[in-house]
Enzyme design. Structure first.
Site, short mmCIF file in Angstrom:
data_model
loop_
_atom_site.label_atom_id
_atom_site.label_comp_id
_atom_site.label_asym_id
_atom_site.label_seq_id
_atom_site.Cartn_x
_atom_site.Cartn_y
_atom_site.Cartn_z
CG HIS A 134 -1.72 1.50 1.65
ND1 HIS A 134 -3.14 1.89 1.70
CD2 HIS A 134 -1.22 2.30 2.15
CE1 HIS A 134 -3.29 3.01 1.55
NE2 HIS A 134 -2.26 3.03 1.92
CD GLU A 135 2.19 3.90 3.26
OE1 GLU A 135 2.39 4.62 3.37
OE2 GLU A 135 1.27 3.79 4.59
CG HIS A 138 -0.03 6.53 -1.00
ND1 HIS A 138 -0.66 6.56 -0.51
CD2 HIS A 138 -0.36 5.69 1.16
CE1 HIS A 138 -1.74 6.48 0.33
NE2 HIS A 138 -1.91 5.64 0.53
#
Length: 303
Positions: A134-135, A138
């Site tokens: 997820h990170e 980003h």
């Protein structure tokens, strides 16, 4: 399709921000000062974008770690960044028991990924992999640019609205704007700009959930991690200091207690909504973990 709609939504939100800005410019000083505030806003945006990594890392008092110090983080991030065809980011750990993680940096070549000690003790390696996927997304989706621009424009609108309290529109009463309109815009514009900024962050969280799960191939791992994080943050929240509030949009989970910040101004969607979307991706439901109330212990991935 999900990403396509979020892109349109973000474009519409930016349009609303600029519409507010133009509306303020039409009210204050007959537009004489709008150029000055635009320059200030661009300078603020450039500074925030260029230094975003340093600001977030400093706010969490994070320190860089070697592969010997954090073997699981390195193993997971190296695997995922190689799979995505991107360079290996710098890895950091924040010495706080509040479970959370964030990524920052103006592009993949300057990316930094940070986990707190709390999240490393709370999640197993599969869940940690979901969080790190997820990170990384980003950074790959250039969400830091989006949030920096949104924050700078919102700040500019707030500054212009505040100036309306002190400056009139002309040299005569005929040319001076209606004071009721000025007061209305002075309070409405910062509120609207803040809501728009929060909405942009929320759309990006959904995108990072989806794209990160595609990168890892395991949506339920992230869903399970989010469920644990909701309980973990409730047990060990961060204090909503101004420095942390400015960086809160970068975290995978809202780092503050629910009573410390209104849901309306939360930078994150509801955890239940995020989990539901991930379950739909996987075609099955997760078994919700029990509420975490005890002290944090190093997880099995720490060895």
């Amino acid at each position: 399709m999900h990403r396509h709609f979020n892109g349109l939504k973000t474009a519409a939100l930016f349009g609303l921000i600029w519409a507010l800005l133009l509306g303020l410019g039409a009210v204050i000083g007959n537009g004489r000062y709008i150029g000055l505030f635009a320059v200030i806003g661009l300078a603020m945006n450039f500074y925030a974008y260029w230094n975003s990594g340093k600001l977030a890392i400093r706010a969490m008092q994070a320190y860089p770690v070697s592969e010997t110090q954090a073997p699981a983080m390195y193993r997971i991030v190296r695997e995922l960044s190689t799979k995505a065809g991107k360079p290996m980011p710098e890895l950091y750990i924040s010495p706080t028991q509040a479970p959370n993680a964030f990524a920052t940096g103006r592009n993949p070549n300057n990316a930094k990924v940070c986990c707190t000690e709390g999240i490393l003790g709370l999640l197993d390696e599969r869940e940690l992999r979901g969080v790190l996927g997820h990170e990384l997304m980003h950074v790959y989706n250039r969400d830091i640019l989006t949030s920096s621009v949104a924050g700078a424009l919102a700040g500019l609108i707030t500054s212009v609205a505040q100036m309306m309290m002190f400056f009139g529109g002309g040299s005569s009463s005929e040319n001076r704007p209606n004071p009721i309109v000025m007061l209305f815009m002075a309070f409405l514009a910062p509120l609207a700009a803040s809501v728009i900024q929060m909405a942009i962050s929320r759309t990006r969280e959904f995108d990072a959930d989806e794209d990160g799960s595609k990168l890892t191939g395991d949506p339920l791992a992230l869903a399970s991690a989010l469920a644990k994080l909701e309980a973990g943050v409730a047990s060990a929240p961060l204090a909503p200091t101004p420095q942390l509030q400015n960086a809160s949009h970068a975290f995978i989970a809202n780092p503050f207690r629910a009573q410390d910040i209104s849901r309306m101004f939360s930078t994150h969607p509801k955890t239940a909504d995020r989990i539901e979307r991930l379950e739909q991706m996987a075609g099955q439901r997760i078994r919700m973990p029990q509420r975490f109330d005890g002290p944090y212990r190093p997880g099995p991935h720490q060895g």
